[in-house]
Design an enzyme around this catalytic site. Sequence first.
Site, mmCIF file in Angstrom:
data_model
loop_
_atom_site.group_PDB
_atom_site.id
_atom_site.type_symbol
_atom_site.label_atom_id
_atom_site.label_comp_id
_atom_site.label_asym_id
_atom_site.label_seq_id
_atom_site.Cartn_x
_atom_site.Cartn_y
_atom_site.Cartn_z
ATOM 1 C CG HIS A 138 -1.989 -1.065 1.160
ATOM 2 N ND1 HIS A 138 -3.072 -1.095 2.008
ATOM 3 C CD2 HIS A 138 -2.100 -2.161 0.372
ATOM 4 C CE1 HIS A 138 -3.793 -2.173 1.752
ATOM 5 N NE2 HIS A 138 -3.218 -2.833 0.756
ATOM 6 C CD GLU A 159 -13.859 2.747 -3.135
ATOM 7 O OE1 GLU A 159 -14.420 2.453 -2.066
ATOM 8 O OE2 GLU A 159 -13.216 3.812 -3.299
ATOM 9 C CE1 TYR A 218 -14.025 10.642 -3.932
ATOM 10 C CE2 TYR A 218 -12.569 12.121 -2.767
ATOM 11 C CZ TYR A 218 -13.443 11.873 -3.795
ATOM 12 O OH TYR A 218 -13.740 12.880 -4.693
#
Length: 378
Positions: free
Chosen positions: A156, A250, A260
Amino acid sequence: MKAKLLSSFALLTILVSCFQIVGQKPQEVEDIYLPDGENVQVSVWIDNLEIPWSLVFLPDGRALVSERPGRIRLIENGKLLPEPYMQIDVKHFGEGGLMGLAVHPDFPQKPFIYAMYTYETKDGKIFNRVIRIKDNGKSGTFDKVIIDSILGARFHNGGRIKFGPDKMLYITTGEIFKGELAQDLNSLNGKILRLTPDGEIPKDNPFPNSPIYSYGHRNPQGLAWHPETRDLFESEHGPSGEYGRFGHDEINVIYKGGNYGWPKVIGAPGEKDYIDPIVVWKDATPPSGMTFYRGDLFVATLRSEALIRIKIRKSGDRYKVTRIERWFAFDNRRGKFGRLRDVVEGPDGNLYILTSNRDGRGSPQPGDDKIYKIVFKK
């Protein structure tokens, strides 16, 4: 003691998942599989790359591609040069290493290339930074650090960098599996950042003296601007087990200062404090680099091994997804070319896609990794 720790972790996961808001998918259409694409011819353009991540074309016909172990490679006249354009000392592990590339919007008058990568300090700390590189033709040399001290990790790291129509540099950062960072406006992680080409904070950024443009992101991987509205679109990986959740990858429309939702919400629950995605795939469809081409959004995907074409139209102040096609894929786990990391339009008007089959999660074929050229038949 170990059993106690495991049970405590399990309890925490249950408690957090109870407070997490889960929404449905916002699109009304189902994905359509087109294993051969639609009226296209595909050929190998470049092969024998090692985990290519980002491809950029220069105005003079050259192209640069980043390899995650730390090499920027030069392509001239459709040929990959054997010597690296530049070697960068990176921390290549997991998803970390050399990632995004970008070209100064005023190139070649301002002959600069930008690169984002993971590195390790002498005391063992992991960070990500963006640097600027001076183009010397056959090689590049370090010019300056644009932004530093973005927390890095095995997973990530985000990593996509692109210049927008406003000539500002946009940078995606992941939350390094620490979801709380995505909601923390004092952290650079789990964000989309926006800077000038010199690394300054633009005066019209949404938060005072901050490079943060939007937040609440888990692991944003792709950026693309709509050719007509100039709205920014973003691709983002959903959970892979955190809080007992999976999938929910997404596509978002990014608005200045928008939240978000990660990790407080997933999917599209319609909560007023958060901005819903326009596409949610409940089954894992990890999207990566993307671009608008002939009015449609093309998205490279990893585990699902598809090049996805999304047809979109704007109705009032909202976007409506009218069709989703999975090109070169047989089902949601098998595709013709394997894992796809990026998709870019070339100066010849064709699309180029990068495979990521040597990243430890794919099944390399002879000649991998490759850049494929997609020619649309007339």
